[in-house]
Design an enzyme around this catalytic site. Structure first.
Site, short mmCIF file in Angstrom:
data_model
loop_
_atom_site.label_atom_id
_atom_site.label_comp_id
_atom_site.label_asym_id
_atom_site.label_seq_id
_atom_site.Cartn_x
_atom_site.Cartn_y
_atom_site.Cartn_z
N GLU A 33 10.60 -10.63 -19.63
CA GLU A 33 10.13 -9.77 -20.71
C GLU A 33 11.20 -9.65 -21.80
OE1 GLU A 33 9.06 -6.11 -18.78
OE2 GLU A 33 7.80 -7.19 -17.35
N SER A 45 0.79 -5.59 3.64
CA SER A 45 2.10 -4.98 3.42
C SER A 45 2.98 -5.35 4.61
CB SER A 45 1.98 -3.46 3.25
OG SER A 45 1.39 -2.89 4.38
N ARG A 46 4.25 -4.94 4.55
CA ARG A 46 5.19 -5.34 5.61
C ARG A 46 4.68 -4.90 6.98
NH1 ARG A 46 10.36 -3.02 2.49
NH2 ARG A 46 8.71 -1.50 2.10
N THR A 47 4.14 -3.68 7.01
CA THR A 47 3.60 -3.19 8.28
C THR A 47 2.22 -2.58 8.03
OG1 THR A 47 4.66 -1.08 7.86
CG2 THR A 47 5.83 -2.60 9.31
N HIS A 104 4.24 -4.28 -20.65
CA HIS A 104 4.90 -3.42 -19.65
C HIS A 104 4.77 -1.94 -20.02
CE1 HIS A 104 8.21 -3.27 -16.34
NE2 HIS A 104 7.40 -2.25 -16.27
N ASP A 129 0.74 -6.82 -16.68
CA ASP A 129 1.54 -5.85 -17.43
C ASP A 129 3.02 -6.23 -17.38
OD1 ASP A 129 2.60 -2.43 -17.10
OD2 ASP A 129 1.94 -3.44 -18.94
N ARG A 147 6.17 -6.37 -10.67
CA ARG A 147 7.24 -6.94 -11.48
C ARG A 147 6.87 -8.39 -11.76
NH1 ARG A 147 8.42 -2.63 -12.65
NH2 ARG A 147 10.29 -1.40 -12.24
N LEU A 159 0.85 -1.20 0.00
CA LEU A 159 0.00 0.00 0.00
C LEU A 159 0.88 1.25 0.00
CD1 LEU A 159 -3.11 0.15 -0.09
CD2 LEU A 159 -3.03 0.89 2.29
N GLY A 160 1.81 1.29 -0.93
CA GLY A 160 2.63 2.48 -1.10
C GLY A 160 1.88 3.50 -1.94
N ARG A 161 2.62 4.30 -2.70
CA ARG A 161 1.99 5.35 -3.50
C ARG A 161 1.04 4.74 -4.51
NH1 ARG A 161 7.66 7.60 -3.02
NH2 ARG A 161 8.13 5.64 -4.10
N ILE A 162 1.53 3.73 -5.23
CA ILE A 162 0.73 3.14 -6.30
C ILE A 162 -0.43 2.35 -5.71
CG2 ILE A 162 0.78 1.44 -8.19
CD1 ILE A 162 3.68 2.42 -8.78
#
Lengths: 365, 315
Positions: B263, B176-178, B281, B258, B234, B154-157
């Site tokens: 790739e 997420s990790r935390t 991608h 994507d 990724r 749950l970062g920026r993206i």
């Protein structure tokens, strides 16, 4: 013609056989919440309701939804106009028995049909659009009309966003690029960002508002045109479609089709939208002057288009097939398992209510 | 600065190439025949002070060691999984990426993939273009609105995807990790539970040793035959052979991808499925965003060589 294999339908398994045989196993019934919000009737019972079995209902549209056809056949005497070889003869011999018509976006009840069915009491449309029903004639003759609002709002709005994203980000083209092996030869080209683009909506009814709310989450400024300005709405109102088109990047048609809105997208509007503008049509084909649209796209005077509806479905202008800046869908706006079932329940529920002298669920007239 | 040597790892955005060419002494690695690369690096090692890499071609320890005057690696991407950060840190080499400017595009694509998979947009478009609509209707697909969406990372993206999905009435949960106390979404401390409790699982975390193959057989089974997987992270986040067999055997309902493990190679069996959407991608590949990313790469390089604080340093 695609439809899932039919299985015997029982009260409990009404949903399951259709689920089991759909090509898409992704069913997650969201009709529960709709039932709880009273937008849907209770699950329609398959127990025979004897007086109604003798009531003749005429389906004027092609019988593409097995669930709807089955539900109608269980309760009424259903006639499918599509499979009748001699339609005038059929209508003549059944003129005194047909008391209800079920239509959809493709076929409804025009003045000619209404005149041929003197015992017609109700037209229940398997659609929210009413453009294929002669409402004035129905009103004149005291014929009730119902449609399927609300239950399909989400699906149509979702598809509008899907079209916007697919056109701007060239989704189908990119997918074809991978499948054809071209990616091994080089990267796909750059496309255009969607977030932040100005979205102009024609018609700010249920569907228009749902589109606006979704587009806002992508930071798209929203503007609109409708017959009158809506009080209490924060979006920018434009007093004409041309004005709206000149001031937005993506123009979405989401209004009802009436004589006033026929060809509401004409040459002037297309020119105002311009060579970087994108048109999205999830309304009705006749909203758009299709010939003008095609030439604008072919000549590069319009940036792109996402179309779910066409002037003369299922015919689509073949010049569009070679274009990579269009996405063409076969009128699937409300075409999910969940929503078509909810729509079918509404059609049947309205008919039952009428013949039981109860208030109609979703009357138009 | 025209004397400063900058090594460009592979063809990238033409605007970026042109600007690098005009501002620096640009070396294009891909123009060297593979057998001559060692020689080429050796003869230019004194001049090359910067490397520009991207999501596809990174900077490993071997390259770093062959460029003794390397001061900065500026990546034309937000992901830096292909850069040996440890080696850079050891040698005091700065590393920059392009966060924020591409968040919207990647999030948009995440939602586009969900809609395209569930509503079968690509098969529908093909259906019309092939003339098949004249023979009968397409058939029904599945609703997106209100489906539960689970986000890995749950970062920026991830947050941008959550915000968009909420507008479709979707409930959001994440792993997420935390746990993120300021986020109003349901947290799962393990990805299997997240997968069990959502219909649409979206991979949006960074690729690290810990997150490699974070989507494995167990997660795919938990997501189940009605679930769909969306990967805008990724390729290596997903155990690709497991994903392919799950799709072929109907143990997973669909996928929107994507990115891939190798790739531009895409597993052959996927090319014939209509319940997957396969993109090359293109997460951040819009004109607007590539311009912004290129400007950020250039800004980082200029700042470094003018001894100013870096706009977007990783280290």
């Amino acid at each position: 013609m695609w439809f899932p294999k039919l299985l015997p339908v029982t009260e409990r398994s009404l949903l399951r056989p259709f689920l089991h045989h759909t090509t898409n196993p992704l069913l997650h019934s969201s009709t529960t919440s709709l039932r709880q919000s009273n937008l849907l009737p209770r699950r329609v019972s398959t127990a025979a309701v004897s007086p109604m079995e003798s009531i003749s209902v005429l389906m004027t549209c092609p019988p593409v939804h097995p669930y709807l056809v089955e539900a109608l056949e269980k309760r009424f005497t259903l006639h499918k106009l599509d499979s009748v070889p001699d339609k005038p003869q059929f209508l003549s011999s059944h003129r005194d028995s047909i008391r209800a018509v079920v239509g959809n976006a493709a076929a409804g009840a025009d003045a000619e049909l209404i005149d041929q069915l003197p015992k017609l009491e109700i037209v229940s449309s398997y659609s929210v659009g009413l453009d294929k029903i002669d409402l004035a004639k129905c009103k004149e003759k005291g014929i009730r009309v119902t449609n399927t609002p609300d239950v399909l709002t989400d699906d149509v709005a979702d598809l509008a966003l899907g079209l916007m994203l697919a056109v701007l980000r060239r989704l189908c083209e990119s997918d074809r690029y991978v499948r054809s092996g071209l990616w091994k030869k080089g990267d796909y080209k750059l496309t255009t960002k969607f977030s932040g683009k100005t979205v102009g909506i024609i018609g700010l009814g249920r569907i228009g508002m749902a589109i606006a709310q979704r587009a806002e989450a992508f930071s798209c400024p929203i503007s609109y045109f409708s017959r009158s300005q809506k009080p209490g709405i924060n979006y920018k109102y434009h007093p004409s479609v041309v004005d709206l088109a000149a001031n937005c990047d993506i123009l979405v048609v989401a209004c009802a089709l009436t004589p006033e809105t026929r060809h509401i997208i004409n040459r002037e509007v297309i020119d105002a939208l311009g060579p970087k503008g994108v048109l999205i049509n999830i309304g009705r084909g006749p909203h758009v002057d299709e010939a003008e649209l095609v030439s604008a796209l072919v000549e590069g005077r319009l940036g792109g288009a996402g179309l779910d509806v066409f002037q003369d479905e299922p015919n689509v202008p073949e010049e569009l097939f070679k274009l990579e800046n269009v996405v063409l869908l076969p009128h699937v706006g409300s075409g999910t398992v969940e929503t078509r079932q909810a729509m079918a329940d509404l059609v049947v529920g309205n008919l039952e209510a009428h013949f039981l002298n109860k208030p109609l669920l979703t009357p138009v007239v | 600065m025209e004397s400063i040597g900058v090594l460009l790892m592979c063809p990238m955005y033409s605007y970026l190439e042109q600007e690098l060419q005009s501002r620096f002494n640009l070396f294009k690695l891909w123009q060297q025949p593979p057998s001559k690369i060692t020689e080429f690096l050796k003869s230019n090692q004194r001049t090359i002070k910067a490397v520009v890499s991207n999501a596809r071609v990174g900077v490993d320890a071997q390259l770093i060691d062959s460029l003794p005057n390397l001061e900065i690696v500026a990546s034309f991407s937000v992901g830096f999984d292909k850069i040996d950060l440890k080696r850079c840190e050891e040698k005091g080499i700065r590393v920059t990426n392009t966060p924020d400017v591409l968040t919207d595009d990647v999030a948009d694509l995440g939602i586009a993939l969900i809609l395209a998979v569930l509503r079968k947009i690509c098969p529908c478009d093909g259906f019309v273009r092939s003339g098949k609509w004249k023979d009968g209707d397409f058939g029904l697909s599945t609703k997106f609105s209100s489906k539960p969406v689970g986000i890995v990372g749950l970062g920026r993206i991830g947050s941008a995807i959550a915000k968009r999905a909420q507008a479709f009435g979707c409930s959001i949960s994440y792993h997420s990790r935390t746990q993120k106390p300021l986020k109003p979404y349901k947290y799962y401390d393990n990805i299997v539970d997240l997968a069990k409790n959502c219909s649409i699982l979206v991979v949006a975390c960074s690729l690290t040793d810990e997150t490699r193959h974070i989507v494995n057989r167990e997660v795919i089974d938990a997501l189940g035959p009605r679930g769909i997987l969306i990967n805008v992270g990724r390729g290596a986040h997903v155990d690709e052979p497991e994903l392919v067999s799950a799709l072929l055997e109907g143990r997973l309902a669909g996928a929107g991808l994507d990115v891939y493990e190798d790739e531009p190679e895409v597993p052959e069996p996927l090319l014939r499925l209509d319940n997957v959407v396969l993109l090359p991608h293109v997460g951040s590949d819009t004109v607007e965003t590539c311009n912004a990313m290129a400007d950020l790469v250039l800004a980082n390089l200029e700042a470094h060589f003018n001894s100013r604080p870096l706009p977007t340093p990783v280290i």
